[in-house]
Design a protein around this motif. Structure first.
Motif, PDB file in Angstrom:
ATOM      1  N   ARG A 325       0.814  -1.225   0.000  1.00 39.65           N
ATOM      2  CA  ARG A 325       0.000   0.000   0.000  1.00 39.65           C
ATOM      3  C   ARG A 325       0.846   1.273   0.000  1.00 39.65           C
ATOM      4  O   ARG A 325       0.327   2.374  -0.195  1.00 39.65           O
ATOM      5  N   GLN A 369       0.508  -9.689   0.884  1.00 36.16           N
ATOM      6  CA  GLN A 369      -0.778 -10.348   1.117  1.00 36.16           C
ATOM      7  C   GLN A 369      -1.929  -9.393   0.791  1.00 36.16           C
ATOM      8  O   GLN A 369      -1.979  -8.270   1.297  1.00 36.16           O
ATOM      9  N   GLY A 370      -2.868  -9.872  -0.044  1.00 41.30           N
ATOM     10  CA  GLY A 370      -4.006  -9.049  -0.450  1.00 41.30           C
ATOM     11  C   GLY A 370      -3.767  -8.266  -1.727  1.00 41.30           C
ATOM     12  O   GLY A 370      -4.712  -7.697  -2.291  1.00 41.30           O
ATOM     13  N   SER A 373      -5.589  -9.983  -4.875  1.00 40.81           N
ATOM     14  CA  SER A 373      -7.046  -9.786  -4.898  1.00 40.81           C
ATOM     15  C   SER A 373      -7.393  -8.345  -5.270  1.00 40.81           C
ATOM     16  O   SER A 373      -8.356  -8.097  -5.994  1.00 40.81           O
ATOM     17  N   GLU A 374      -6.593  -7.405  -4.806  1.00 38.96           N
ATOM     18  CA  GLU A 374      -6.851  -6.008  -5.158  1.00 38.96           C
ATOM     19  C   GLU A 374      -6.618  -5.765  -6.643  1.00 38.96           C
ATOM     20  O   GLU A 374      -7.362  -5.028  -7.289  1.00 38.96           O
TER      21      GLU A 374
END
Length: 414
Positions: A325, A369-370, A373-374
């Motif tokens: 992020r 992680q994630g 999916s984003e």
């Protein structure tokens, strides 16, 4: 060939009226020899004997080529040719280097010696540039020498800021196992902001002042434009450049510092040119202040880095992952004792152990992680937004006034 005295004797006998045969009997030389030297009008010149072959002969061209590259020391050249197979002594190498090296005069100075444990001297040297993380950076060399024993410590850095200077001191203290009562510096801004006539009245760099007060040693400043005041360290800097760094090959900063530590083991175990003693032996007489009497001192060094789009930052030739992020953001690295912490907008987002070498990657799975999916969500949204529904146009119907229908109902338009 006859010597000058023998030639004079033959001529003297001949001037006295002796025949060639008589001169031959008296001197023991053949008559042809007597005749030959009586014909000479000048004394015979002695012929130089051809020089005896030396073990150094095969290595002389190499030494001369190296001296053309730079002012290498005789000791270093001796080490290098020894590795090439030379099995002679060090003296003939020194004599040859002294013979072929260009002669340069030096100004005379008065040498000042210090007692054991009293003083050390410190200086920086600029060593050119290196490429790190795709950028060209200056390379610096920190030098510390103990005044009495001449024990040396050397470390290469990419910065000369105050935190780096303090960390180099800590590393030197660890190497020596203690520190001296005072340390001599030139007027570097990392140590002193404003120099006073009396050294103790100077305005010190606040960060460095905290450091030397914590340890309790006294910083001394050499007189301006008087480099001979700290001649021991000046000589050390020059010696490091000539005997170690000149022509050196290295793959990273860590590799360079590993090489210089090996060199220090050798140089601190070799007879010093001024004291004629081995520094390690004199070091036994040094009375250094022990480190265990000082509380641990931590130095935090800060640098900024841009987080790449693939969620990594670069540091000293290696890559380290950052939570996805923060991709594209500017991060601050706080480096301390083999690790660094990463901060973005004053928030600590991760930390890493500093990897040795270069071209290595430190990747933490949780930082990604994630992310997949984003990415899939974003791709799905883009796909949905790109699908614009088609619309069928209704047939065009002529629009008429209601008065027209009134006329039809009344039987109009007959």
């Amino acid at each position: 060939m006859l010597k000058t005295e023998e030639w004079l004797l033959i001529r003297d006998l001949y001037s006295q009226g002796f025949s060639i045969s008589e001169i031959s009997r008296r001197t023991g030389y053949a008559r042809e020899t007597v005749r030959k030297y009586l014909k000479k009008k000048t004394a015979p010149e002695p012929q130089k004997r051809p020089p005896k072959p030396s073990k150094l002969d095969p290595f002389k061209p190499y030494i001369q080529e190296k001296l053309k590259e730079g002012p290498y020391t005789a000791v270093r050249l001796y080490r290098e040719i020894k590795e090439m197979g030379f099995d002679g002594g060090k003296t003939i190498v020194k004599d040859f280097v002294r013979e072929v090296r260009p002669k340069q005069g030096v100004p005379a100075v008065l040498r000042y010696e210090t007692k054991p444990g009293v003083q050390a001297q410190v200086d920086w040297a600029e060593m050119g540039t290196v490429e790190v993380d795709g950028k060209v950076k200056k390379l610096f060399c920190f030098n510390m020498i103990l005044g009495y024993s001449r024990m040396r410590y050397v470390e290469f850095t990419l910065s000369i800021d105050t935190p780096t200077l303090i960390q180099c001191h800590l590393n030197a203290f660890e190497y020596f196992g203690g520190f001296t009562q005072e340390i001599l510096y030139d007027n570097m801004k990392q140590v002193v902001i404003k120099r006073a006539l009396k050294s103790s009245d100077s305005e010190w760099n606040p960060q460095f002042e905290d450091f030397f007060k914590c340890f309790g040693f006294i910083p001394r400043l050499c007189r301006p434009y008087r480099p001979q005041t700290k001649g021991k360290i000046e000589n050390t800097v020059g010696f490091v450049k000539r005997d170690f760094f000149l022509g050196r090959r290295f793959t990273s900063l860590e590799d360079l510092n590993a090489q210089v530590h090996s060199w220090l083991e050798w140089v601190n175990s070799t007879v010093h040119g001024t004291t004629y003693q081995i520094p390690l032996e004199r070091f036994k007489e040094e009375k250094l202040s022990p480190l265990d009497q000082v509380p641990p001192y931590k130095v935090v060094h800060k640098e900024t880095r841009k987080v790449s789009r693939d969620c990594y930052i670069s540091f000293l030739g290696n890559k380290y992952s950052v939570p996805y992020r923060f991709a594209g953001r500017t991060a601050e690295l706080q480096i301390l004792e083999g690790i660094f912490e990463v901060y973005v907008d004053y928030e600590k987002v991760c930390e890493h152990e500093i990897l040795p070498g270069n071209c290595r990657v430190s990747r933490k799975k949780e930082h990604f992680q994630g992310l997949l999916s984003e990415i899939l969500k974003e791709n799905s949204k883009c796909k949905k937004d790109s699908q614009i529904p088609l619309k069928f146009s209704d047939p065009e119907v002529e629009k008429r006034s209601l008065d027209v229908y009134e006329i039809f109902s009344e039987g109009g338009f007959e």
